[in-house]
Design a protein around this motif. Structure first.
Motif, PDB file in Angstrom:
ATOM      1  N   PRO A  17       0.330  -1.091  -0.052  1.00 20.37           N
ATOM      2  CA  PRO A  17      -0.133   0.356  -0.163  1.00 20.37           C
ATOM      3  C   PRO A  17       1.232   1.104  -0.016  1.00 20.37           C
ATOM      4  O   PRO A  17       0.241   2.448  -0.640  1.00 20.37           O
ATOM      5  CB  PRO A  17      -1.220  -0.203   1.333  1.00 20.37           C
ATOM      6  N   VAL A  57      -9.013   5.144   9.275  1.00 17.92           N
ATOM      7  CA  VAL A  57     -10.494   4.727   8.572  1.00 17.92           C
ATOM      8  C   VAL A  57      -9.961   4.731   6.929  1.00 17.92           C
ATOM      9  O   VAL A  57     -10.435   4.328   6.138  1.00 17.92           O
ATOM     10  CB  VAL A  57     -11.409   6.603   8.492  1.00 17.92           C
ATOM     11  N   TYR A  58      -9.315   5.728   6.142  1.00 16.22           N
ATOM     12  CA  TYR A  58      -8.524   5.194   5.281  1.00 16.22           C
ATOM     13  C   TYR A  58      -8.149   3.986   5.021  1.00 16.22           C
ATOM     14  O   TYR A  58      -8.143   3.145   4.037  1.00 16.22           O
ATOM     15  CB  TYR A  58      -6.933   6.442   4.442  1.00 16.22           C
ATOM     16  N   GLN A  59      -7.229   3.548   5.645  1.00 15.51           N
ATOM     17  CA  GLN A  59      -6.125   1.715   5.749  1.00 15.51           C
ATOM     18  C   GLN A  59      -8.170   0.866   5.468  1.00 15.51           C
ATOM     19  O   GLN A  59      -7.983   0.007   4.864  1.00 15.51           O
ATOM     20  CB  GLN A  59      -5.992   1.446   6.650  1.00 15.51           C
ATOM     21  N   THR A  60      -8.911   1.457   6.412  1.00 16.23           N
ATOM     22  CA  THR A  60     -10.319  -0.212   6.601  1.00 16.23           C
ATOM     23  C   THR A  60     -10.884   0.490   5.287  1.00 16.23           C
ATOM     24  O   THR A  60     -11.333  -0.644   4.871  1.00 16.23           O
ATOM     25  CB  THR A  60     -11.094   0.632   7.839  1.00 16.23           C
ATOM     26  N   PHE A 110      -8.459  -1.533   2.462  1.00 18.28           N
ATOM     27  CA  PHE A 110      -8.703  -2.975   2.814  1.00 18.28           C
ATOM     28  C   PHE A 110      -9.805  -3.590   2.313  1.00 18.28           C
ATOM     29  O   PHE A 110      -9.719  -4.917   1.405  1.00 18.28           O
ATOM     30  CB  PHE A 110      -8.030  -3.252   3.745  1.00 18.28           C
ATOM     31  N   TYR A 111     -10.924  -2.746   2.402  1.00 18.10           N
ATOM     32  CA  TYR A 111     -12.454  -3.338   2.369  1.00 18.10           C
ATOM     33  C   TYR A 111     -12.463  -3.182   0.857  1.00 18.10           C
ATOM     34  O   TYR A 111     -13.255  -4.281   0.548  1.00 18.10           O
ATOM     35  CB  TYR A 111     -13.456  -1.663   3.712  1.00 18.10           C
ATOM     36  N   LEU A 117     -10.381  -3.199  -1.278  1.00 18.44           N
ATOM     37  CA  LEU A 117      -9.173  -4.286  -2.193  1.00 18.44           C
ATOM     38  C   LEU A 117     -10.262  -6.082  -1.742  1.00 18.44           C
ATOM     39  O   LEU A 117     -11.002  -6.392  -2.981  1.00 18.44           O
ATOM     40  CB  LEU A 117      -8.520  -4.577  -1.349  1.00 18.44           C
ATOM     41  N   GLY A 118     -11.207  -6.392  -0.697  1.00 16.86           N
ATOM     42  CA  GLY A 118     -11.648  -7.453  -0.324  1.00 16.86           C
ATOM     43  C   GLY A 118     -12.063  -7.748  -1.410  1.00 16.86           C
ATOM     44  O   GLY A 118     -12.827  -8.963  -1.837  1.00 16.86           O
ATOM     45  N   HIS A 119     -13.144  -6.850  -0.800  1.00 14.93           N
ATOM     46  CA  HIS A 119     -14.610  -6.919  -2.216  1.00 14.93           C
ATOM     47  C   HIS A 119     -14.590  -6.579  -3.517  1.00 14.93           C
ATOM     48  O   HIS A 119     -15.114  -7.488  -3.702  1.00 14.93           O
ATOM     49  CB  HIS A 119     -15.473  -5.555  -1.164  1.00 14.93           C
ATOM     50  N   LEU A 163     -11.953  -7.369  -5.387  1.00 15.47           N
ATOM     51  CA  LEU A 163     -10.900  -8.695  -6.031  1.00 15.47           C
ATOM     52  C   LEU A 163     -11.501  -9.933  -5.964  1.00 15.47           C
ATOM     53  O   LEU A 163     -11.789 -10.716  -6.348  1.00 15.47           O
ATOM     54  CB  LEU A 163      -9.860  -9.295  -4.871  1.00 15.47           C
TER      55      LEU A 163
END
Lengths: 199, 199
Positions: B94, B123-126, B129-130, B132-134, B136
DNA sequence: ACCTGAACACCGTTCAAGT
DNA sequence: ACCTGAACACCGTTCAAGT
């Protein structure tokens, strides 16, 4: 197959091959085709075992929020135990059998906390995707160490995020906070999503 | 390299090889090694171009929350435009340069909304990552269609999540809500994380 | 000095040949 | 009927040989 997992963990999923597994087991590389139709099927079975790992021991206390946290914290832990295999979870759809017990536990706790089905679906999916994104991003770091020098070199120095301040003023204000503690960052994200869970 | 991206998009990242690219360009497969040290370096360059895609056009209106939503919605769109390449974003940390402008924009909006640096980092990292996960997880679905029958077969029927009700009662209550609309599910998750952004 | 492509050391998978 | 392993069609990358 435990032997396959051992080969993956010691040399990295990238170095896993039917020939490598055959060498590890002292048998012909083509012998595995009697147990698994294809290399991909074998990898899927490994991934499913990671997804299922530890799900039977998830707690059901009188604090649904804590139980949900335990669920995703445990998923993160299982994925990080096999960092080079972790990215392959994206090969498995969220609806595949390996996820059932785990998602059932999480949804049951959301329900127990008084959440209606539609909200529970949103929150569950958000938590799952957040956990996958966060954990796979962490796993990449660990995986690099494994693939480079074999298993054992875990816990080396964490790469710092340090952008040039003059180009990105707002980001560099925040950079010192970004990677200081992966676990607490992860939990803070979970709590952010769960913030106003009814109790 | 636009030609490499074309090969990836038409046949899938799994079928991309130096030989395939050489065939597409009518040149020797080893000719690429003058421009990129390795196949991985070439793929990294492709991934970086996807991460940067469209970031210059991100809005800065008087509604920071809407601007943040636009940022991650656009990241999702760029990733889904190259579904077989999308999982390779996990190869890039990242903190890599390709993320700088995008994360700077998001953090600037969080700051503009009155958030202090530590909260903004969380909040930015959340959100990242959310997303990317969703995304992908969505991309895997599209990728399967591309890798099977070449590009063009997008938008086929979506696999339904249908667990056996007797085994997983809480989950099957929720299953009908799980995959009904990927885009709105994604946005609902963003809003969940941004729920009490100061305004 | 630059470029090409033959060659090396792999890979997943098949299937003819053995038992 | 079952099992083995030679063989096929690939792969990323190197480097000697050409220009």
């Amino acid at each position: 197959m435990a032997a396959a997992m051992e080969v993956v963990d010691t040399n990295g999923a990238g170095a896993f091959s039917m020939r490598a597994l055959g060498g590890f087991l002292d048998c012909d590389p083509t012998a595995m085709y009697r147990h698994f139709a294809t290399k991909n099927a074998l990898l899927d079975a490994l991934v499913d075992s990671v997804i299922r790992d530890g799900v039977a021991d998830l707690p059901e206390t009188d604090d649904p929020r804590a139980d949900i946290r335990a669920n995703f914290r445990q998923l993160r832990r299982s994925l990080l135990a096999h960092p080079t295999l972790a990215p392959l979870v994206l090969r498995r759809p969220p609806g595949v059998g390996a996820y059932w017990e785990r998602s059932d536990h999480a949804v049951a706790q959301l329900h127990r906390a008084g959440m209606d089905p539609a909200d529970a679906a949103n929150v569950y999916q958000t938590l799952l995707f957040y956990t996958l994104g966060h954990t796979l991003s962490e796993a990449r770091q660990l995986a690099r160490a494994v693939e480079k020098e074999g298993a054992g070199a875990r816990g080396g120095p964490v790469a710092q995020v340090r952008p040039p301040a003059e180009l990105h003023p707002d980001l560099s204000d925040v950079a010192p906070h970004l990677r200081e503690d992966n676990e607490s960052q992860f939990l803070a994200g979970l709590d952010l999503i769960l913030r106003d869970l009814p109790r």
